[in-house]
Structures are given as structure tokens and as C-alpha cells.
Design a protein around this motif. Structure first.
Motif, PDB file in Angstrom:
ATOM      1  N   SER A 132       0.910  -1.189   0.122  1.00 15.76           N
ATOM      2  CA  SER A 132       0.013  -0.225   0.238  1.00 15.76           C
ATOM      3  C   SER A 132       1.205   1.218  -0.171  1.00 15.76           C
ATOM      4  O   SER A 132       0.648   2.728  -0.163  1.00 15.76           O
ATOM      5  CB  SER A 132      -1.094  -0.287   1.275  1.00 15.76           C
ATOM      6  OG  SER A 132      -1.549  -0.622   0.836  1.00 15.76           O
ATOM      7  N   LEU A 133       1.624   0.874   0.896  1.00 10.07           N
ATOM      8  CA  LEU A 133       2.777   3.005   0.905  1.00 10.07           C
ATOM      9  C   LEU A 133       3.493   2.721  -0.363  1.00 10.07           C
ATOM     10  O   LEU A 133       3.604   3.755  -0.763  1.00 10.07           O
ATOM     11  CB  LEU A 133       4.459   2.490   2.347  1.00 10.07           C
ATOM     12  CG  LEU A 133       2.829   2.520   3.350  1.00 10.07           C
ATOM     13  CD1 LEU A 133       3.740   2.343   4.767  1.00 10.07           C
ATOM     14  CD2 LEU A 133       2.438   4.471   3.844  1.00 10.07           C
ATOM     15  N   THR A 134       4.176   2.030  -0.871  1.00 13.32           N
ATOM     16  CA  THR A 134       4.716   1.106  -1.851  1.00 13.32           C
ATOM     17  C   THR A 134       3.441   2.720  -3.409  1.00 13.32           C
ATOM     18  O   THR A 134       4.883   3.571  -4.273  1.00 13.32           O
ATOM     19  CB  THR A 134       5.004   0.200  -2.902  1.00 13.32           C
ATOM     20  OG1 THR A 134       5.988  -0.217  -1.539  1.00 13.32           O
ATOM     21  CG2 THR A 134       5.625   0.081  -3.791  1.00 13.32           C
ATOM     22  N   GLU A 135       2.873   2.311  -3.465  1.00 13.44           N
ATOM     23  CA  GLU A 135       1.627   2.842  -4.838  1.00 13.44           C
ATOM     24  C   GLU A 135       1.432   4.456  -3.857  1.00 13.44           C
ATOM     25  O   GLU A 135       1.309   5.177  -5.025  1.00 13.44           O
ATOM     26  CB  GLU A 135       0.059   2.057  -4.372  1.00 13.44           C
ATOM     27  CG  GLU A 135       0.069   0.698  -5.139  1.00 13.44           C
ATOM     28  CD  GLU A 135      -0.055   0.815  -7.091  1.00 13.44           C
ATOM     29  OE1 GLU A 135      -0.009   1.981  -7.400  1.00 13.44           O
ATOM     30  OE2 GLU A 135       1.544   0.564  -7.132  1.00 13.44           O
ATOM     31  N   MET A 174       3.959  19.073   1.563  1.00 11.59           N
ATOM     32  CA  MET A 174       2.841  18.264   2.176  1.00 11.59           C
ATOM     33  C   MET A 174       3.861  16.653   1.774  1.00 11.59           C
ATOM     34  O   MET A 174       3.653  15.699   2.577  1.00 11.59           O
ATOM     35  CB  MET A 174       1.536  18.648   1.834  1.00 11.59           C
ATOM     36  CG  MET A 174       0.330  17.238   2.492  1.00 11.59           C
ATOM     37  SD  MET A 174      -1.393  17.701   2.360  1.00 11.59           S
ATOM     38  CE  MET A 174      -1.207  17.825   0.333  1.00 11.59           C
ATOM     39  N   MET A 175       3.222  17.044   0.529  1.00  9.37           N
ATOM     40  CA  MET A 175       3.644  15.228  -0.106  1.00  9.37           C
ATOM     41  C   MET A 175       5.068  15.225   0.459  1.00  9.37           C
ATOM     42  O   MET A 175       6.174  14.002   0.496  1.00  9.37           O
ATOM     43  CB  MET A 175       4.373  15.963  -1.832  1.00  9.37           C
ATOM     44  CG  MET A 175       2.705  15.455  -2.248  1.00  9.37           C
ATOM     45  SD  MET A 175       1.290  14.237  -2.096  1.00  9.37           S
ATOM     46  CE  MET A 175       0.667  15.350  -0.548  1.00  9.37           C
ATOM     47  N   SER A 176       5.902  16.027   0.412  1.00  9.44           N
ATOM     48  CA  SER A 176       7.556  15.973   1.224  1.00  9.44           C
ATOM     49  C   SER A 176       7.274  15.310   1.963  1.00  9.44           C
ATOM     50  O   SER A 176       9.148  14.084   2.390  1.00  9.44           O
ATOM     51  CB  SER A 176       8.589  17.186   0.831  1.00  9.44           C
ATOM     52  OG  SER A 176       8.751  17.026  -0.502  1.00  9.44           O
ATOM     53  N   ASP A 177       6.372  15.479   2.969  1.00  6.05           N
ATOM     54  CA  ASP A 177       6.347  15.203   4.388  1.00  6.05           C
ATOM     55  C   ASP A 177       6.055  13.900   4.672  1.00  6.05           C
ATOM     56  O   ASP A 177       6.598  13.149   5.270  1.00  6.05           O
ATOM     57  CB  ASP A 177       6.401  16.255   4.949  1.00  6.05           C
ATOM     58  CG  ASP A 177       6.439  17.356   4.800  1.00  6.05           C
ATOM     59  OD1 ASP A 177       7.648  17.486   5.517  1.00  6.05           O
ATOM     60  OD2 ASP A 177       5.866  18.890   6.206  1.00  6.05           O
ATOM     61  N   PHE A 178       5.579  13.750   3.350  1.00  2.00           N
ATOM     62  CA  PHE A 178       4.556  12.453   3.914  1.00  2.00           C
ATOM     63  C   PHE A 178       5.571  11.401   3.119  1.00  2.00           C
ATOM     64  O   PHE A 178       5.403  10.198   3.774  1.00  2.00           O
ATOM     65  CB  PHE A 178       2.848  12.125   2.402  1.00  2.00           C
ATOM     66  CG  PHE A 178       1.958  12.793   3.683  1.00  2.00           C
ATOM     67  CD1 PHE A 178       2.118  13.865   4.270  1.00  2.00           C
ATOM     68  CD2 PHE A 178       1.061  12.862   2.411  1.00  2.00           C
ATOM     69  CE1 PHE A 178       0.656  14.105   4.623  1.00  2.00           C
ATOM     70  CE2 PHE A 178      -0.132  13.085   2.894  1.00  2.00           C
ATOM     71  CZ  PHE A 178      -0.383  14.316   4.631  1.00  2.00           C
ATOM     72  N   ILE A 179       6.187  11.822   2.180  1.00  3.66           N
ATOM     73  CA  ILE A 179       7.586  11.155   1.389  1.00  3.66           C
ATOM     74  C   ILE A 179       8.244  10.561   2.353  1.00  3.66           C
ATOM     75  O   ILE A 179       8.479   9.264   2.735  1.00  3.66           O
ATOM     76  CB  ILE A 179       7.521  11.185  -0.026  1.00  3.66           C
ATOM     77  CG1 ILE A 179       6.844  11.423  -0.636  1.00  3.66           C
ATOM     78  CG2 ILE A 179       9.386  10.719  -0.896  1.00  3.66           C
ATOM     79  CD1 ILE A 179       7.238  12.342  -2.164  1.00  3.66           C
ATOM     80  N   THR A 180       8.813  11.149   2.917  1.00  2.86           N
ATOM     81  CA  THR A 180      10.193  10.847   3.781  1.00  2.86           C
ATOM     82  C   THR A 180       9.934   9.764   5.356  1.00  2.86           C
ATOM     83  O   THR A 180      10.263   9.273   5.737  1.00  2.86           O
ATOM     84  CB  THR A 180      10.471  12.585   4.116  1.00  2.86           C
ATOM     85  OG1 THR A 180      11.307  13.132   3.378  1.00  2.86           O
ATOM     86  CG2 THR A 180      11.729  12.008   6.171  1.00  2.86           C
ATOM     87  N   GLU A 181       8.007  10.064   5.818  1.00  2.00           N
ATOM     88  CA  GLU A 181       7.591   9.424   6.789  1.00  2.00           C
ATOM     89  C   GLU A 181       7.360   7.909   6.002  1.00  2.00           C
ATOM     90  O   GLU A 181       8.133   7.346   7.297  1.00  2.00           O
ATOM     91  CB  GLU A 181       6.471   9.518   7.465  1.00  2.00           C
ATOM     92  CG  GLU A 181       6.165  11.305   8.570  1.00  2.00           C
ATOM     93  CD  GLU A 181       4.766  11.734   8.241  1.00  2.00           C
ATOM     94  OE1 GLU A 181       4.337  10.798   8.618  1.00  2.00           O
ATOM     95  OE2 GLU A 181       4.935  13.206   8.353  1.00  2.00           O
ATOM     96  N   GLN A 182       6.709   7.634   4.486  1.00  3.79           N
ATOM     97  CA  GLN A 182       6.480   6.145   4.599  1.00  3.79           C
ATOM     98  C   GLN A 182       7.810   5.492   4.290  1.00  3.79           C
ATOM     99  O   GLN A 182       7.716   4.384   4.223  1.00  3.79           O
ATOM    100  CB  GLN A 182       5.307   6.579   3.070  1.00  3.79           C
ATOM    101  CG  GLN A 182       4.225   6.993   4.253  1.00  3.79           C
ATOM    102  CD  GLN A 182       3.281   8.276   2.693  1.00  3.79           C
ATOM    103  OE1 GLN A 182       3.674   8.389   2.340  1.00  3.79           O
ATOM    104  NE2 GLN A 182       2.077   7.577   3.037  1.00  3.79           N
ATOM    105  N   GLU A 183       8.722   6.509   3.155  1.00  4.80           N
ATOM    106  CA  GLU A 183       9.952   5.683   3.222  1.00  4.80           C
ATOM    107  C   GLU A 183      10.940   5.103   4.140  1.00  4.80           C
ATOM    108  O   GLU A 183      11.076   3.672   4.171  1.00  4.80           O
ATOM    109  CB  GLU A 183      11.245   6.967   2.552  1.00  4.80           C
ATOM    110  CG  GLU A 183      10.509   6.794   1.187  1.00  4.80           C
ATOM    111  CD  GLU A 183      11.561   7.998   0.554  1.00  4.80           C
ATOM    112  OE1 GLU A 183      11.950   8.552  -0.438  1.00  4.80           O
ATOM    113  OE2 GLU A 183      12.162   8.613   1.271  1.00  4.80           O
ATOM    114  N   LYS A 184      10.918   5.856   5.262  1.00  5.38           N
ATOM    115  CA  LYS A 184      11.040   5.583   6.286  1.00  5.38           C
ATOM    116  C   LYS A 184       9.794   3.832   6.740  1.00  5.38           C
ATOM    117  O   LYS A 184      10.364   2.929   7.507  1.00  5.38           O
ATOM    118  CB  LYS A 184      10.721   6.163   7.807  1.00  5.38           C
ATOM    119  CG  LYS A 184      11.830   5.264   9.148  1.00  5.38           C
ATOM    120  CD  LYS A 184      11.808   7.057  10.336  1.00  5.38           C
ATOM    121  CE  LYS A 184      12.673   5.960  11.609  1.00  5.38           C
ATOM    122  NZ  LYS A 184      13.501   7.724  12.207  1.00  5.38           N
ATOM    123  N   THR A 185       8.516   4.403   6.856  1.00 12.23           N
ATOM    124  CA  THR A 185       7.987   2.912   7.541  1.00 12.23           C
ATOM    125  C   THR A 185       7.926   1.484   6.314  1.00 12.23           C
ATOM    126  O   THR A 185       8.181   0.881   6.449  1.00 12.23           O
ATOM    127  CB  THR A 185       6.456   3.715   7.297  1.00 12.23           C
ATOM    128  OG1 THR A 185       6.178   4.756   8.134  1.00 12.23           O
ATOM    129  CG2 THR A 185       5.032   1.674   7.752  1.00 12.23           C
TER     130      THR A 185
END
Length: 159
Positions: free
Chosen positions: A110-113, A136-147
Motif C-alpha cells: 500500500s505504501l509503495t502505491e 506536504m508531499m515531501s513530508d509524507f514521502i519522508t515518513e512513508q519511506e522510513k515506514t
């Protein structure tokens, strides 16, 4: 070129709000899947995963609200029906998942998508000179890459 009250090109803003609506639909599906695995997880890792899944769905719920508010800020109308969500989602649907590895795999997939959608939005928001959406997208991307990295480590898989 006509500008809206936040100084952005109106046409580009409405296009971005449409792309954000697709992200919103996908986040809503992701959120529902997280709720499902939170409720249905079983096994020896139940206590740890039950708490982790709640943390993730709380975060997803916050992001849903942020995305919807950004859509409104850009002059659009956020999707708010299950029909709209279903018609616009690319993340996998997690149904009747009770096993830990299957649940973690669902999160990674899901996070990959979501990351793909967010990177597309990052390009569009850059083109529109929309720093608010871009940030906002940059923040989301940073968090989700770590997850994703953490979940892949849990699965004992390479990133």
C-alpha cells in the motif's frame, strides 16, 4: 493566467486538487485496510502489531484530513463517498487478513502505491509552483519511506 486567492494559477490548482482527490481515495482505502488488520490480527505478535496498526491508522486518518483540507485550499471539493474512493484507488484491499506477515506485506504494498502517487503529485505541484502541496508531499514521502524500510526489515527483506 487567472490566479486564485493564494496566488496560484487557477487551472493548475484545480488539476492538482483532482490529483489530490486520487491520493485521498487511496489513503481512505489504506486507512480501512489498517483498521481491518488492527481488528483481525492474530498470533504471538498480536500485542505488538495491534498497537502498531493503531498508530498507523491514526496517522493515515490525520493525513486524510490534511489532504482534504489541501484540496479545499486549492478550490476543489474532496471526495467523500465510498463510490468515489473505490473508483479511484490503486492500493490493495486488505480483506480478512489475520496473519502477521500478510498484514505487513499489505502495508508495504500500500505504501509503495501511495509513494508513487505522492511523487507524481510532487512533480505536478512543482510545475504549479505550489509550495504548500509540495511540502506536504515531501513530508509524507519522508515518513512513508522510513515506514517501508522498517516493515521490510521486519519481513527480513531488502528495501
Amino acid at each position: 493566467m487567472k490566479r486564485n486567492s493564494i496566488g496560484l494559477d487557477k487551472e493548475k490548482s484545480l488539476k492538482l486538487s483532482g490529483e489530490l482527490n486520487v491520493l485521498l481515495a487511496n489513503f481512505q482505502q489504506y486507512y480501512q485496510s489498517l483498521r481491518g488488520i488492527h481488528w483481525n490480527i492474530k498470533g504471538k505478535r498480536f500485542f505488538d502489531l495491534h498497537v502498531k496498526f493503531e498508530e498507523l491508522y491514526d496517522d493515515a486518518n490525520t493525513k486524510v484530513d490534511e489532504i482534504a483540507e489541501r484540496i479545499l485550499t486549492l478550490g476543489g471539493v474532496p471526495y467523500h463517498t465510498f463510490a468515489d474512493y473505490s473508483a479511484n484507488t490503486r492500493v490493495p484491499v486488505g480483506k480478512d487478513i489475520t496473519q502477521d506477515e500478510q498484514a505487513i506485506r499489505l502495508i508495504v504494498d500500500s505504501l509503495t502505491e501511495l509513494l508513487i502517487l505522492e511523487r507524481e503529485l510532487l512533480d505536478s505541484s512543482d510545475d504549479a509552483n505550489d509550495e504548500g502541496t509540495n511540502s506536504m508531499m515531501s513530508d509524507f514521502i519522508t515518513e512513508q519511506e522510513k515506514t517501508v524500510w522498517m516493515m521490510k526489515a521486519w519481513l527480513d527483506e531488502e528495501i
